[in-house]
Design an enzyme around this catalytic site. Sequence first.
Site, PDB file in Angstrom:
ATOM      1  N   ASN A 190       7.833 -16.307  31.516  1.00  0.00           N
ATOM      2  CA  ASN A 190       9.132 -16.818  31.919  1.00  0.00           C
ATOM      3  C   ASN A 190       9.826 -15.786  32.814  1.00  0.00           C
ATOM      4  OD1 ASN A 190      10.540 -14.900  30.263  1.00  0.00           O
ATOM      5  ND2 ASN A 190      10.440 -16.296  28.506  1.00  0.00           N
ATOM      6  N   GLU A 202      10.529 -12.286  31.288  1.00  0.00           N
ATOM      7  CA  GLU A 202       9.262 -11.581  31.079  1.00  0.00           C
ATOM      8  C   GLU A 202       8.693 -11.081  32.397  1.00  0.00           C
ATOM      9  OE1 GLU A 202       7.746 -14.035  27.103  1.00  0.00           O
ATOM     10  OE2 GLU A 202       7.266 -14.758  29.121  1.00  0.00           O
ATOM     11  N   ASP A 215       6.896 -23.922  25.775  1.00  0.00           N
ATOM     12  CA  ASP A 215       5.660 -24.486  25.224  1.00  0.00           C
ATOM     13  C   ASP A 215       5.372 -25.852  25.822  1.00  0.00           C
ATOM     14  OD1 ASP A 215       5.464 -22.266  23.558  1.00  0.00           O
ATOM     15  OD2 ASP A 215       6.488 -23.241  21.892  1.00  0.00           O
TER      16      ASP A 215
END
Length: 308
Positions: free
Chosen positions: A181, A184, A251
């Site tokens: 993401n 990150e 997810d």
Amino acid sequence: MADRFIYGTASRISPEAPVPIVQIRQRTIQPGGAANVGNNVLSLGGRLQLFGALGDDEAGREVRELLAARGAQLAGVLMLASRPSTVKTRVVAQAQHIVRFDEEQTAVLADPELDQLGELVLQQLAEIDVLIISDYAKGVIASRLVNQILARCRELGVRTFADPKPVNIELFAGVDVIKPNYQEALRLTGRERQVEADGMDEVCREVRRRSGARDVVITAGSRGMFLLHGEQFSHLPGLAREVYDVAGAGDTTLAALALALAAGAELITAGQLANLAGSIAVGKLGIASVTAAELRAEVKEVYGGTHC
């Protein structure tokens, strides 16, 4: 892992401390972590062989039963007496997330457990179209396990996808698609300040250099999605959506992306579908899966036509 939700109402502040008193109305449990990726694979119409570990406890058995009832193949899931299932419990009142508390052990699994899990994966790889590695840094994704699996995937031509935690980025060299993401990706590339859309091309290239992945997809919430395929960089803008809960949306995005690519879509088309699926997920309260019917309706709404 298990995602538990406690829903209620809060109309008073405790006299014991400046915290709300929540009157509980409902409790739910959903498959979480890598199991939430799998749950979305199932709801979007894919077939799922799940690998991983749960504690041999009440939460682990509940998650297993939920997944089995939805059609997941669970021969690759270890039930461990040596550690508890990871459980995240969220308290929600009037659609507001009040608090979350976690029960977990995050030490790397013992070598015999990693070897057993690796053998289960290797036994099934010939029957698998794509392998998704969903890394939550809870002790399963270790070099002892990942290296042998990725090597065998390359031998068999199995496409690989990874949603990494930055601490484990070096484990994913050679995966077909890596999907961190936005935050990150910034941590991976040593950036402390926000990066505008026109600077995300270089961020994607640095993530590719750090990870050794072939393609890069960075999910960025309201900023949209950034993709690097070969030398082609693309930005898919965020979609206007009333956000109820971002938990689990990554997810959903990963599951939709992998399924679309497995079905033969180009990366940009798979990214468009995944971007839509993630936007649907944040419009739902709690850890929610997205169905193929919902995604078709969203494609028609956003892009028009009836081809989906």
